[in-house]
Design a protein around this motif. Structure first.
Motif, PDB file in Angstrom:
ATOM      1  N   UNK A 135      41.459  34.930  41.350  1.00  0.00           N
ATOM      2  CA  UNK A 135      42.352  34.608  40.242  1.00  0.00           C
ATOM      3  C   UNK A 135      41.685  33.526  39.393  1.00  0.00           C
ATOM      4  N   UNK A 136      42.123  33.324  38.163  1.00  0.00           N
ATOM      5  CA  UNK A 136      41.411  32.420  37.250  1.00  0.00           C
ATOM      6  C   UNK A 136      41.078  31.044  37.811  1.00  0.00           C
ATOM      7  N   UNK A 137      42.065  30.321  38.346  1.00  0.00           N
ATOM      8  CA  UNK A 137      41.785  28.965  38.831  1.00  0.00           C
ATOM      9  C   UNK A 137      40.806  28.975  40.006  1.00  0.00           C
ATOM     10  N   UNK A 138      40.924  29.965  40.871  1.00  0.00           N
ATOM     11  CA  UNK A 138      40.002  30.077  41.995  1.00  0.00           C
ATOM     12  C   UNK A 138      38.570  30.305  41.508  1.00  0.00           C
ATOM     13  N   UNK A 139      38.423  31.159  40.503  1.00  0.00           N
ATOM     14  CA  UNK A 139      37.097  31.449  39.953  1.00  0.00           C
ATOM     15  C   UNK A 139      36.508  30.211  39.285  1.00  0.00           C
ATOM     16  N   UNK A 140      37.348  29.436  38.606  1.00  0.00           N
ATOM     17  CA  UNK A 140      36.873  28.208  37.967  1.00  0.00           C
ATOM     18  C   UNK A 140      36.334  27.230  39.006  1.00  0.00           C
ATOM     19  N   UNK A 141      37.081  27.019  40.077  1.00  0.00           N
ATOM     20  CA  UNK A 141      36.639  26.074  41.100  1.00  0.00           C
ATOM     21  C   UNK A 141      35.362  26.569  41.787  1.00  0.00           C
ATOM     22  N   UNK A 142      35.296  27.858  42.056  1.00  0.00           N
ATOM     23  CA  UNK A 142      34.077  28.438  42.636  1.00  0.00           C
ATOM     24  C   UNK A 142      32.877  28.199  41.720  1.00  0.00           C
ATOM     25  N   UNK A 143      33.066  28.429  40.419  1.00  0.00           N
ATOM     26  CA  UNK A 143      31.967  28.254  39.465  1.00  0.00           C
ATOM     27  C   UNK A 143      31.501  26.806  39.408  1.00  0.00           C
ATOM     28  N   UNK A 144      32.447  25.880  39.356  1.00  0.00           N
ATOM     29  CA  UNK A 144      32.077  24.463  39.298  1.00  0.00           C
ATOM     30  C   UNK A 144      31.336  24.052  40.569  1.00  0.00           C
ATOM     31  N   UNK A 145      31.814  24.504  41.728  1.00  0.00           N
ATOM     32  CA  UNK A 145      31.126  24.196  42.975  1.00  0.00           C
ATOM     33  C   UNK A 145      29.720  24.760  42.997  1.00  0.00           C
ATOM     34  N   UNK A 146      29.559  25.992  42.508  1.00  0.00           N
ATOM     35  CA  UNK A 146      28.239  26.629  42.487  1.00  0.00           C
ATOM     36  C   UNK A 146      27.288  25.898  41.550  1.00  0.00           C
ATOM     37  N   UNK A 147      27.753  25.593  40.343  1.00  0.00           N
ATOM     38  CA  UNK A 147      26.895  24.908  39.376  1.00  0.00           C
ATOM     39  C   UNK A 147      26.563  23.488  39.820  1.00  0.00           C
ATOM     40  N   UNK A 148      27.509  22.828  40.471  1.00  0.00           N
ATOM     41  CA  UNK A 148      27.257  21.470  40.937  1.00  0.00           C
ATOM     42  C   UNK A 148      26.227  21.463  42.062  1.00  0.00           C
ATOM     43  N   UNK A 149      26.218  22.527  42.854  1.00  0.00           N
ATOM     44  CA  UNK A 149      25.222  22.647  43.921  1.00  0.00           C
ATOM     45  C   UNK A 149      23.826  22.818  43.338  1.00  0.00           C
ATOM     46  N   UNK A 150      23.765  23.444  42.166  1.00  0.00           N
ATOM     47  CA  UNK A 150      22.487  23.680  41.483  1.00  0.00           C
ATOM     48  C   UNK A 150      22.520  23.021  40.107  1.00  0.00           C
TER      49      UNK A 150
END
Length: 242
Positions: A135-150
């Motif tokens: 869902x939108x909010x879940x995808x946003x948090x996943x994206x931020x976590x992924x980008x922050x890791x890299x």
């Protein structure tokens, strides 16, 4: 509010199997990106993000949330982010290079989409009228976590859009009674701060074209425009219908 939860139930009941496939692919690609960050893995992740954001735009908002008065503008919002990912895949702007500076926070954010439905269950909701990892909010948090890791080099315009969505998530906690969104949106705040901090520390005095100060003003202008657009459309749901 009844329309909001009804569309979520409609979405979950019709797409739960495809959501499971999307989740499994995301887990596999994230694991490969962390353990074996080869060029094809990085490109595969970008194509996955294009597909994921297109799914939210078309399948979630345009198809299953058609009953909501603001579904069109939200579909457009996520469509723009999908286009940003397409541009990124073509240019190779986001490098997916590890920094190891924010690993702990990154892993917490990557886990949040799975905590999201657990919170729904804990407060008495049940499938299909509950939140899910795709869902939108879940995808946003996943994206931020992924980008922050890299976080070595990330697309700041994408981060700007994600920042706006986090603010929307915070407001939804009151209007649509979704405390899960407060959990998710609040968790993104330190991540978003770190993105902007890294960007300005690395580029404010750099000799870039256009200059960093002009990029800063452009970001602010886009920020103001998005705030007006999204705030207006979100409250359309609260306007009584004739």
């Amino acid at each position: 509010m009844e329309i909001f939860w009804r569309t979520i139930a409609y979405y979950n009941s019709a797409t739960w199997l495809l959501q499971t496939v999307i989740i499994l692919i995301g887990i596999a690609l994230t694991g490969l990106l962390i353990s074996k960050p080869r060029t094809w893995v990085k490109m595969a992740m970008k194509f996955y993000m294009i597909g994921l954001y297109t799914w939210i735009s078309v399948i979630y908002y345009y198809v299953y949330c058609e009953e909501r008065s603001y579904n069109g503008v939200m579909a457009m919002f996520w469509g723009v982010m999908a286009i940003i990912w397409i541009w990124d895949a073509i240019t190779g702007y986001t490098t997916f290079e590890r920094t190891h500076k924010y690993d702990i926070l990154s892993y917490v954010l990557l886990a949040m989409p799975f905590i999201y439905p657990l919170v729904s269950l804990a407060r008495g909701l049940s499938f299909p009228e509950m939140t899910s990892p795709v869902m939108p909010c879940s995808v946003v948090v996943f994206t931020i976590g992924l980008l922050l890791l890299f976080a070595h080099k990330v697309n700041m315009f994408l981060v700007l859009f994600l920042c706006h969505w986090s603010l929307i998530g915070l407001s939804k906690t009151y209007f649509f009674q979704i405390p899960e969104d407060f959990l998710l949106a609040s968790a993104t705040i330190p991540g978003l701060y770190l993105f902007f901090r890294e960007y300005f520390l690395n580029n404010l005095h750099a000799n870039t074209k256009p200059k960093a100060k002009y990029i800063n003003w452009l970001l602010i202008s886009v920020c103001v425009g998005l705030a007006v657009l999204l705030t207006t459309t979100m409250f359309l749901e609260l306007v009584p219908k004739n």
